[in-house]
Structure formats: C-alpha cells, structure tokens
Scaffold this motif. Sequence first.
Motif, mmCIF file in Angstrom:
data_model
loop_
_atom_site.group_PDB
_atom_site.id
_atom_site.type_symbol
_atom_site.label_atom_id
_atom_site.label_comp_id
_atom_site.label_asym_id
_atom_site.label_seq_id
_atom_site.Cartn_x
_atom_site.Cartn_y
_atom_site.Cartn_z
ATOM 1 N N MET A 16 -59.112 15.240 48.126
ATOM 2 C CA MET A 16 -60.253 14.405 48.501
ATOM 3 C C MET A 16 -61.418 15.269 48.970
ATOM 4 O O MET A 16 -62.577 15.033 48.591
ATOM 5 C CB MET A 16 -59.846 13.430 49.613
ATOM 6 N N SER A 17 -61.130 16.269 49.769
ATOM 7 C CA SER A 17 -62.211 17.104 50.297
ATOM 8 C C SER A 17 -62.891 17.894 49.183
ATOM 9 O O SER A 17 -64.117 18.086 49.211
ATOM 10 C CB SER A 17 -61.672 18.042 51.377
ATOM 11 N N ARG B 95 -65.157 15.574 47.509
ATOM 12 C CA ARG B 95 -66.333 15.354 48.339
ATOM 13 C C ARG B 95 -67.338 16.482 48.166
ATOM 14 O O ARG B 95 -68.532 16.257 48.037
ATOM 15 C CB ARG B 95 -65.917 15.306 49.812
ATOM 16 N N LEU C 111 -58.925 8.638 44.807
ATOM 17 C CA LEU C 111 -58.066 9.238 45.832
ATOM 18 C C LEU C 111 -58.041 8.442 47.132
ATOM 19 O O LEU C 111 -57.174 8.658 47.980
ATOM 20 C CB LEU C 111 -58.539 10.672 46.123
ATOM 21 N N ALA C 112 -58.975 7.530 47.296
ATOM 22 C CA ALA C 112 -59.058 6.778 48.563
ATOM 23 C C ALA C 112 -57.790 5.957 48.786
ATOM 24 O O ALA C 112 -57.189 5.445 47.836
ATOM 25 C CB ALA C 112 -60.279 5.872 48.552
ATOM 26 N N TRP D 117 -53.073 15.657 49.371
ATOM 27 C CA TRP D 117 -53.924 14.480 49.131
ATOM 28 C C TRP D 117 -55.304 14.687 49.780
ATOM 29 O O TRP D 117 -56.350 14.488 49.152
ATOM 30 C CB TRP D 117 -53.202 13.248 49.700
ATOM 31 N N ASP D 118 -55.292 15.106 51.028
ATOM 32 C CA ASP D 118 -56.542 15.334 51.761
ATOM 33 C C ASP D 118 -57.356 16.457 51.128
ATOM 34 O O ASP D 118 -58.585 16.374 51.037
ATOM 35 C CB ASP D 118 -56.242 15.681 53.231
ATOM 36 N N ASP D 119 -56.650 17.506 50.724
ATOM 37 C CA ASP D 119 -57.369 18.648 50.151
ATOM 38 C C ASP D 119 -58.054 18.259 48.842
ATOM 39 O O ASP D 119 -59.177 18.700 48.559
ATOM 40 C CB ASP D 119 -56.403 19.825 49.939
#
Lengths: 424, 424
Positions: B372-373, B376, B387-388, B368-370
Amino acid sequence: MTLIDLARNNELAPRIVKTAEIENVSPEFLRAGLANGTMVIPWAQGHELSRPCAVGDGLSVKINANIGTSPDAGDISGELEKLKAAVDAGAHAVMDLSTGGNLREIRKSIRDACPVSLGSVPMYEAGYMAIDSGRTFRQMTAGDMLKAVRLHVADGVDFITVHCGVTLRAVEYLKKNRRVCGVVSRGGALLARWMVANNQENPLFERFDEVIDICRETDCTLSLGDGLRPGALADAGDRAQIEELYTLGELAARAQKRGVQVIIEGPGHVPFDQIAMQMKLEKRACNNAPFYVLGPLVTDIAPGYDHLVCAIGGTMAAVNGANFLCYVTPAEHLRLPDASDVREGVIATRIAAHAADIANGIPGARDWDDKMSAARKSRDWEKMFELAIDPEFARASRAKAPSAKEDACSMCGDFCALKGEDYF
Amino acid sequence: MTLIDLARNNELAPRIVKTAEIENVSPEFLRAGLANGTMVIPWAQGHELSRPCAVGDGLSVKINANIGTSPDAGDISGELEKLKAAVDAGAHAVMDLSTGGNLREIRKSIRDACPVSLGSVPMYEAGYMAIDSGRTFRQMTAGDMLKAVRLHVADGVDFITVHCGVTLRAVEYLKKNRRVCGVVSRGGALLARWMVANNQENPLFERFDEVIDICRETDCTLSLGDGLRPGALADAGDRAQIEELYTLGELAARAQKRGVQVIIEGPGHVPFDQIAMQMKLEKRACNNAPFYVLGPLVTDIAPGYDHLVCAIGGTMAAVNGANFLCYVTPAEHLRLPDASDVREGVIATRIAAHAADIANGIPGARDWDDKMSAARKSRDWEKMFELAIDPEFARASRAKAPSAKEDACSMCGDFCALKGEDYF
C-alpha cells in the motif's frame, strides 16, 4: 515577558491562572511545568481565547484538528464550517493548513472565529509567495521563509509549525537509506527539495535564533515540525527520522532557554509495537518537551478508516508520553475532509485521549465512565444520551431500534442481563 | 477421535492439513499447538467448512462476528443478511446469539449458509425452553441446560459458549463487592439468577464431565464463557471476575485432558492500562489456552463508536496475548446491529487484528502495508483501492474529491509531498 519568563520569575500570569482554572489544576502546577519546559500554554499575547488549554506531562491529553483550504478548494466559508465542527466536537486546538485561496485572509478569518488555540504552518506561505511572484518552489529564498514566519506570528496565531530539524545531514540519511514512502510532510518535502536543489542548509535551522526572536514577540509557541516523519510503517524509526528528532531536542533547549515555549512534533505511521519506544525516545531526546503526534497510524491499509487506525495508535502513544494528538479524519489518504469528516475525526481522537487519560490516572477522568455505567445499569436512556461523547449520534442510532421507546433494551428483551432485582 | 486425540497420536488429520494450508503454516505447527492446548481449530466433525481457521499463540489474530435474532426482531432473512455481511467483510467466525423466533430453525439456516466456524450459546436455548413451556427462567432445570448443550452440538455448531465458571463462590464475591454494572453477560446473568433463586450450584460446573462427553461426540470446541466479565471500567478485574477465570483454567485442563478443544472467553470493559495484565493473567491461569475477548472496551462513554473503542482495546489485547477478537459494532449499547453495522464492526476489528499481527511479527503480515505504501508513493489510486481493507468504501470516499479523476491528490495540489523526482 513570555509565559516562560514569568513562570521562571515565579509569577502567575493571568493566562496561567485562567488556563489552570479550565484544566482544573493549580496555577502553581502549570507554572512549574512551563518553567521547566514540560508544559506549554499555546496562547499568543493579544489573542482573545475563550477556551485556552495547557499541553504536557501530568495534564489531560489534548487534541488538535487540522483544517485548511487546498489549491482545488479555496473557499473560506467551507473552512469556517469545519472550524465550527471541530470546536463544537471538542477540539482543544485547530491548525489552519491552507494552501489555496488568499492564505492571509483565510487565516485571519479563522483566527477571529476560533475560541481555541490556533496553529499554522508558515512554510506553505513561503511556497505560496514564490509561486505568487512567478517563481518555482525551488526559487524560494531564505528571506521568504523568515518573512512567512514573521507574517504568521504577526497575524496572532498561537503556535506555528516550523520544520527546523530538516538538516542536510538528515536528508543525507534519506539518500543512503531509501524509504518506501519518502517524505510525506508537505512542509518537510518542500524544504528538503529546496535544500537539495540549491545545495543549501535549511534556513530555519541556520537562522533559528531569528525564529526564536520572532516567536518571543507575541509569545507564540514553537511547534518543531517533524518534516521527516515516517509516512509508512516501513519507514518508522529510520535514521533520518531519529536524526531530526535529536536536532529538534537541541533546538528546543535553545528556544526554551530564551523563554520560548516548545512543542515537538512526531510521527506518523508507526507499528504498534514501536510506539512506546518512539514516545520514550522523544522524551529522552527532547528533555521531556510536550510531544505532539500525528496518529500514529498503526497500519497503512485502511484508507477510509484512518481515524480509527489513529485512535488505536493515539491511545498507545498518549499512554506512553504523547501529550497532544493531532486528529486524522476518515478522509485521510483519500481527499480533503469536509465538516462531517472533521467531526468524526475529533470524536475518534477524543475517545483515544480519554482512554489514555483514564489509563494515566488523570484525576477525575474516569468519573465520566462511572456515571455512564451507572446509567446503563439503571437503563436510564436519557442519562446515557446526555453522557455520551456524541449525544446526537447515540440518540439517532438508538431511535432505529424497534423497541426504542420502551424501557426494555431492544437487544435482549426478557433476556436482559441488567434487569435483575438481585445484588447484581 | 478428536483433533486433540489425533494430534497427540502425531496424526495430521485432514482438518489440520486443510487449515494449515489456509493459515500458511505447517501442519506440524498446528498439530503441536493442538496437542498442547495452545491452539484450537473450531471445526466440528461433519461440518462442511470452506474457510476454517485456527486460533492460538503464534497464529494471526482471528475475529468473530455476533449475529442473532432478539425477541423483538426474530426474522431469519435479516440474520442471513448479517451473516453474509460478516463473511464478506472477512470475519473468521460467526456466533449465532439468537433469542427470538424459532431458535433451532434459525441456527440450522445460519449453519447451512455459513462458510466459517459457527458458534452458539446453548444457555439461551435453555431459557427459551423454560419460557416456551410456561415456566419462568428461574424454573429452568439442570436437565434443560444439559439438553440445550446436547441440542446445539447435535445441530453441528463448531463451538459453543458455556458459562461453566459461574460458581456459587464467584457469585458470593459479587454480593460482597458490589459492581457498578452488575453482570452483563446474558448467559451469565440468567445462570447466576437461577443459582441464587434456587440456591443451587451451576449445573454446567457440577456436571462438566457430561459437557465434555457431549462435545467429544462431534469434536465441538468448548468456549468457556466469562459470565462474570466486567461491563464497566469500574468492574474490571474484580475478585468475581478473576475467581471465574481461575475456575475456567481448571475446567480447561480437564476438557483438554479428555481431548476436547478449549477457548477461554474474556472481557469486556477494561481500562487500557489493565489490558496487558488481564491477558497475561489468562495465559497464567489457563495454561496458555487461546483467549477470546469481547473488546476490550477502553471507555464506557462512547455509544455509537464502540467498534472504534473496541479496536483500541483489541489491538492492545492481541499484542499481549489475546488470540481471538469478538467484534463490537457501532450499535453496541444502543440497539441490535443491522447488516451495515455488522460490516463496519468486522472491518474495525480486522484493522485491530492486523495491527496486532504486524506488532506480533506474524510472517508476511506487513507485506500488505508495504504494498500500500509503495502504491501511495507512486500515487497509483487503482492499486490503493485494490489494496484497501474496504475497497468499495475507499473508492466512494475518494470519488467525493473535486480532483478525484486527476493524478494529483486533491489534498495538496502543487504542494504534494510525494511528487518529487528526488530520492525521497
């Protein structure tokens, strides 16, 4: 004579004495920390500072609030409003990161209104100089960069962030090991792109002795920026980041040797389980120089809540060696903060710092909590509001309860756990 | 046959299979955890549950949202609104802590509308029965207490909190070692005062076999409540708390032996540096039974921000063994939460749980974080909102930025670190 020079001479300079009083420690304690580089007092000569602080091991954790204009929003009154919000909410330091409007005028206005340590980032000014004279960022010169450092120090800021550790070697690692989120430090990215485009080493690294000379002039504290800090969990602890960290450690030793105070800046986005390691690595690589972290943010998925994400990481960081927490506001990753975001960011970061102070056994830190808990037990609402980290907010929230004016807590009525006449 | 009975027979009950699918683990993994008591599936027989979950070591951290009326505010529609807010925001379980209005009717309405595991606290009902029939809390009978347990289980809740570990011996320690904030658990305080006033042992402790019998009837999970949890940093880890914890460990073994699933409840207010110890102690004392913590809150001084305080402690707890985090809302210590507080509390606690899942290496957690990054880095705002963790809030915050409609991030303009065409 800088504070380090004086400390090494066993002299208790007035800046040391006044700061010790505010910190509630002995001047000798600060003197020893300054002399061995584990503490700094970011307080430039000639700056009237009503709320100075010291940063380092054995002291309470300090927090910084970033403010500053952007090219879209260059209004100075908005920045002064944010400054007031930060200071009123309890920030120990403020950084002016302005990149829009008349940078120098903004900086001076902020400085004149700022009762706490003020930091700035000369690299933005160097970029601005280039743009202002019709050049591109890539056409900046090494001279622009040094000139910007000189300008900021002359304007009397207490500490400057300079990205001296972004070396060609470190940038080479970025090429070999591609990142998910690249370089997220504005100053770091500006510099790295300049270096790659011009195939030149970082002037702030090559001419580091000049940077030291400039800082000595006003005893400006050098905050060695982490231009290559991770901007995504995936990038935390990569070789480029750690290469830069060790370079900063070497530069720190050189600056300290010449009597200039040094802070090391750190990440950024770091998974919770890697935070302790990152903190301990900095202490090892930088000979226990004060560590100033931005976050760390323990997840990337919470834009709108990054002040909270940062409070989680900040507590863990400060319990494992971080000394100075840069706040993050709820606006992070979305837009520039307004004064209300600034306030919320400062409160969130103060909570993290206080939780860490308790965990670190800072003398007196838990007294505040014990007083609050005693007020809770006796259901003394007025006392609870007074003791709250944000009295105004607590009072307003409580006022929404249907029985807010009664002694009974609105939550439980007769079921109140605290209303006993027993010994508990 | 309960889930534990089936698991010990090597049978993959439909409830196990469906939950495994949602958890994205193998049914066998859950079966083994159920059989040895390190996992639970709080899902009563006969309850239609569209979003069941499993709780325990090796699984992602789960979160619970407390809702419920108070004597001041007994309106059921408000509770259904809070239920919806909690479920929509992603709570894995909800507890009905109602103490006002028609408790049974409220419980049934919530149960019918609840797609996730539902828990309740029979002790409030026992107190209510006494008051309702013109008696005082101290005139409750052991029969009232057992009757309340029977009623809640018959009404089909998935788990019940029962304060079986508040023994006369534990209460004796409270007398010897006075606390700053006494007993803050409503059920615990009610019970302890009853015991002291009547000089009688806790009926839920003495008649624990009956409690087990009742829970077996619907395979209701037993959440062994921490009636003596600390309500102030000063009280964390005192002898009374740990006495109760060891008692809960012994009771857990008895329940598990007879096929009843057990969760252990924990603190509360705990200094950050004592959290890891508290988690490891529970694992030792309770043979690795799933640990369900309220907080922990790492400071007492932040009413209005206790969701954030709880997210700090919750992350640390979950990285050190807590499996189930009870949320805290921004209204904690001030008033009953409204639906908006509930939402904020759930989001804050989900952030803590997710940060811990990443740190604990739960497979897939960091994807999930990857994502989002990566969004970004490419400045894909639409993707970032999607994704937030709270898309609506992120979108609304971003909309306040002056250049919100442009590709450029409003924060830096030309100074954007992410806009490079380089390899970073």
